[in-house]
Write an enzyme that holds these catalytic residues in place. Structure first.
Site, PDB file in Angstrom:
ATOM      1  N   SER A   1     -79.146 -41.248  46.002  1.00  0.00           N
ATOM      2  CA  SER A   1     -79.623 -41.497  47.374  1.00  0.00           C
ATOM      3  C   SER A   1     -79.982 -40.245  48.155  1.00  0.00           C
ATOM      4  CB  SER A   1     -78.533 -42.211  48.162  1.00  0.00           C
ATOM      5  OG  SER A   1     -78.796 -43.561  48.233  1.00  0.00           O
TER       6      SER A   1
ATOM      7  N   VAL B   1     -74.447 -41.960  45.410  1.00  0.00           N
ATOM      8  CA  VAL B   1     -73.412 -42.512  44.532  1.00  0.00           C
ATOM      9  C   VAL B   1     -73.113 -41.606  43.335  1.00  0.00           C
ATOM     10  CG1 VAL B   1     -73.748 -44.932  45.186  1.00  0.00           C
ATOM     11  CG2 VAL B   1     -75.109 -43.956  43.331  1.00  0.00           C
TER      12      VAL B   1
ATOM     13  N   TYR C   1     -89.125 -45.287  42.678  1.00  0.00           N
ATOM     14  CA  TYR C   1     -87.831 -45.185  43.358  1.00  0.00           C
ATOM     15  C   TYR C   1     -86.714 -44.904  42.345  1.00  0.00           C
ATOM     16  CZ  TYR C   1     -83.547 -46.588  45.679  1.00  0.00           C
ATOM     17  OH  TYR C   1     -82.253 -46.601  46.164  1.00  0.00           O
TER      18      TYR C   1
ATOM     19  N   LYS D   1     -83.510 -39.664  49.109  1.00  0.00           N
ATOM     20  CA  LYS D   1     -84.194 -40.451  50.158  1.00  0.00           C
ATOM     21  C   LYS D   1     -84.676 -39.574  51.326  1.00  0.00           C
ATOM     22  CE  LYS D   1     -81.507 -44.602  49.017  1.00  0.00           C
ATOM     23  NZ  LYS D   1     -80.322 -45.408  49.369  1.00  0.00           N
TER      24      LYS D   1
ATOM     25  N   TYR E   1     -73.978 -43.675  54.668  1.00  0.00           N
ATOM     26  CA  TYR E   1     -73.710 -45.116  54.485  1.00  0.00           C
ATOM     27  C   TYR E   1     -73.087 -45.670  55.776  1.00  0.00           C
ATOM     28  CZ  TYR E   1     -74.553 -43.855  49.603  1.00  0.00           C
ATOM     29  OH  TYR E   1     -75.095 -43.380  48.449  1.00  0.00           O
TER      30      TYR E   1
HETATM   31  N1  GLU Z   1     -80.133 -45.574  42.645  1.00  0.00           N
HETATM   32  C1  GLU Z   1     -79.231 -46.059  43.574  1.00  0.00           C
HETATM   33  C2  GLU Z   1     -79.572 -47.467  43.991  1.00  0.00           C
HETATM   34  O1  GLU Z   1     -80.636 -47.721  44.494  1.00  0.00           O
HETATM   35  C3  GLU Z   1     -79.079 -45.153  44.753  1.00  0.00           C
HETATM   36  C4  GLU Z   1     -77.863 -45.504  45.434  1.00  0.00           C
HETATM   37  C5  GLU Z   1     -77.183 -44.452  46.224  1.00  0.00           C
HETATM   38  O2  GLU Z   1     -77.005 -43.294  45.809  1.00  0.00           O
HETATM   39  O3  GLU Z   1     -76.772 -44.834  47.326  1.00  0.00           O
HETATM   40  O4  GLU Z   1     -78.797 -48.351  43.826  1.00  0.00           O
END
Ligand code: GLU
Length: 342
Positions: free
Chosen positions: A74, A269, A199, A77, A251
């Site tokens: 994430s 994550v 993504y 992003k 989060y």
């Molecule tokens: N690849 C992960 C997903 O989309 C990213 C999640 C994350 O790091 O929050 O589920």
């Protein structure tokens, strides 16, 4: 000769030794659980633990496993948001993805009732929509633009971990559901499976803790990599990225993080966290075991301790020694003055 009291107690050596002590103290924290909802992520060694700081003028402080490679998840992003802003400008991106924190889990299947936009670029729905804004003539060109963007931030070539990408794609039905919902509301322009693929690839880009600190330092340095001098993102969009990190980056712990640590940050994550002290410092921590909200247990503790030790909380004026670089320079000036005197 400058007043000794105005000099800092944080010399370069003192910063390094503070980080080493912090690493040792936090290595004893054994709570948390490695993410296993993507099978490939579950294979990581939970004991890996690195802390790295890179200043906005390129000084590096590293302790522990700062060279080990893992997938960025994430944390990507933030940087893809920057590229989407460069490709389309603020108004257009804002028309597709909001900037409102949700308080919901990162993978919640929700869109803004009225606008049908995802709430922000840090939740999965918003990130997929943001990724779908990356310009390029077909999947290869888009991926190359994305990798090139990461390369500018870290200062070297960067690759996708194919095993993680395949694992994400095989288990990503929840993300797929969100993407199709957005397509239903015409919030995604091109082929939805292509957008999802990109993504999953962006989440599977391999970085080290040191790379993450360099990426954070690049944001601290208004979008220019402090070591290579390469511009990674238009300086005018750094504030957009940092604002969204500040309100939505951790989060559904974002509010408490802002209150306690007081820095724009993003976690993933993978167990990585980056935090940015504008104009001063990039911070990165890597430790895979996560708490219930998906943030690295040790990562949160380390950032909190660094923020407190150096008085970095953006709204904390009580300690009067905010400026990390000034703390380093202050001591240097004192030493130079003493050398001149004798
Ligand atoms: N690849 C992960 C997903 O989309 C990213 C999640 C994350 O790091 O929050 O589920």
């Amino acid at each position: 000769m400058p007043d000794a009291a105005s000099s800092s107690r944080h010399t370069t050596a003192a910063v390094q030794s503070f980080l080493e002590n912090l690493h040792q103290a936090c290595a004893g924290l054994c709570e948390g659980k490695v993410a296993d909802y993507i099978p490939e992520l579950a294979k990581v060694d939970p004991d890996l633990f690195g802390i790295c700081l890179v200043t906005a003028d390129g000084q590096v402080f590293a302790v522990g496993d700062t060279e080990h490679l893992f997938t960025v998840q994430s944390i990507s992003k933030v940087f893809v948001q920057g590229l989407a802003l460069e490709d389309h400008g603020r108004d257009y991106v804002l028309g597709r993805v909001g900037v409102e924190p949700t308080g919901d889990a990162f993978n919640a299947i929700i869109l803004d009732e009225a606008s049908k936009r995802p709430y922000n670029p840090m939740v999965n729905a918003g990130a997929i929509a943001t990724t779908s804004l990356i310009n390029g003539d077909g999947p290869t060109e888009r991926l190359n633009r994305l990798l090139d963007m990461f390369r500018r931030y870290v200062g070297h070539d960067i690759v996708v971990d194919v095993a993680t990408y395949v694992s994400e794609r095989a288990t990503g039905d929840r993300n797929r559901a969100m993407a199709y919902l957005m397509r239903h509301f015409k919030m995604v322009d091109w082929d939805i499976e292509e957008a999802l693929d990109l993504y999953f690839q962006q989440c599977s880009v391999m970085v080290s803790c040191r790379d993450l600190a360099m990426m954070a330092a690049t944001l601290a340095n208004q979008g220019t990599n402090p070591v290579t001098g390469d511009r990674a993102v238009d300086a005018g969009y750094v504030r957009d990225m940092l604002s969204v990190m500040y309100t939505c980056g951790m989060y559904n712990f974002a509010g408490e993080w802002a209150y306690r640590v007081g820095l724009p940050a993003k976690s993933g994550v993978c167990g990585g966290i980056i935090a940015v002290v504008p104009d001063q410092l990039g911070i990165a921590v890597f430790s895979p075991p996560l708490d219930a909200r998906g943030n690295s247990v040790r990562g949160v503790r380390v950032c909190e301790a660094i923020s407190q030790e150096f008085g970095l909380h953006l709204f904390d004026s009580s300690r009067g020694c905010h400026n990390f670089l000034e703390q380093l320079r202050g001591k240097k000036r004192l030493i130079e003055a003493v050398e001149e005197t004798f």
